[in-house]
Design an enzyme around this catalytic site. Structure first.
Site, PDB file in Angstrom:
ATOM      1  N   ASP A  67       1.894  54.812  56.011  1.00 44.62           N
ATOM      2  CA  ASP A  67       1.179  56.073  55.866  1.00 44.62           C
ATOM      3  C   ASP A  67       0.362  56.083  54.571  1.00 44.62           C
ATOM      4  O   ASP A  67      -0.788  56.529  54.549  1.00 44.62           O
ATOM      5  CB  ASP A  67       2.148  57.253  55.841  1.00 44.62           C
ATOM      6  CG  ASP A  67       2.958  57.401  57.120  1.00 44.62           C
ATOM      7  OD1 ASP A  67       2.488  56.965  58.190  1.00 44.62           O
ATOM      8  OD2 ASP A  67       4.074  57.957  57.035  1.00 44.62           O
ATOM      9  N   ASP A  96      10.544  56.869  58.022  1.00 43.11           N
ATOM     10  CA  ASP A  96       9.935  57.447  56.826  1.00 43.11           C
ATOM     11  C   ASP A  96      10.994  57.551  55.739  1.00 43.11           C
ATOM     12  O   ASP A  96      12.180  57.687  56.038  1.00 43.11           O
ATOM     13  CB  ASP A  96       9.377  58.843  57.137  1.00 43.11           C
ATOM     14  CG  ASP A  96       8.208  58.821  58.103  1.00 43.11           C
ATOM     15  OD1 ASP A  96       7.398  57.888  58.022  1.00 43.11           O
ATOM     16  OD2 ASP A  96       8.107  59.739  58.927  1.00 43.11           O
TER      17      ASP A  96
END
Length: 157
Positions: A128, A110
């Site tokens: 995401d 991330d």
């Protein structure tokens, strides 16, 4: 067409994650917009907000089921419904993008770090984002179809 969207999402997701892994140490952060947007190297062995940490077998099984379902719906339901196809393509690309990380890295990379109205939102990635946008478009499409069905029913009366 919808598979091209998925492939684009996967490629962009994996390219950006590779850039982060190769050029940043865990926890490093680059300010893009002060108090709003940062690139921060982070990894996650769970799902959103770090839930279900280290449950890789669970994620493998769920992702395979989801991917099969998305491909099925692209094949069966998306014909003639571009918004539905786009939403499913985005979700497919997002699911596969994070699956690749879990399979090969045993964690999800991330890096998009945002502060929204002072809230430090959990760090996320392109996959995401594609999943969230895809689900949002799916909700819009379902709402639109429901309105059309009601309109059609009212016209028949």
């Amino acid at each position: 067409m919808y598979y091209i969207i998925a492939i684009f999402v996967i490629a962009l997701d994996q390219l950006t994650k590779l850039l982060i892994v190769k050029n940043m140490e865990q926890g490093d952060s680059i300010k893009l917009i002060d108090n709003f947007l940062y690139i921060t190297s982070h990894s996650n062995r769970g799902a959103a907000w770090g839930i279900l940490q280290n449950q890789m077998i669970f994620f493998y099984i769920i992702t395979i089921i989801v991917v099969i379902g998305l491909v099925y719906y692209i094949q069966k339901a998306a014909k003639g419904k571009p918004l539905l196809g786009i939403s499913l393509g985005l979700m497919l690309g997002g699911a596969v993008g994070n699956f690749i990380d879990r399979l090969f890295r045993k964690e999800v990379v991330d890096f998009i770090d945002t502060y929204i109205f002072g809230y430090d939102f959990p760090i996320f990635n392109i996959a995401d984002s594609a999943l969230v946008i895809g689900v949002g478009l799916l909700i819009v499409e379902m709402y639109r179809e429901e309105r059309e069905a009601k309109r059609s029913t009212n016209e028949k009366k």
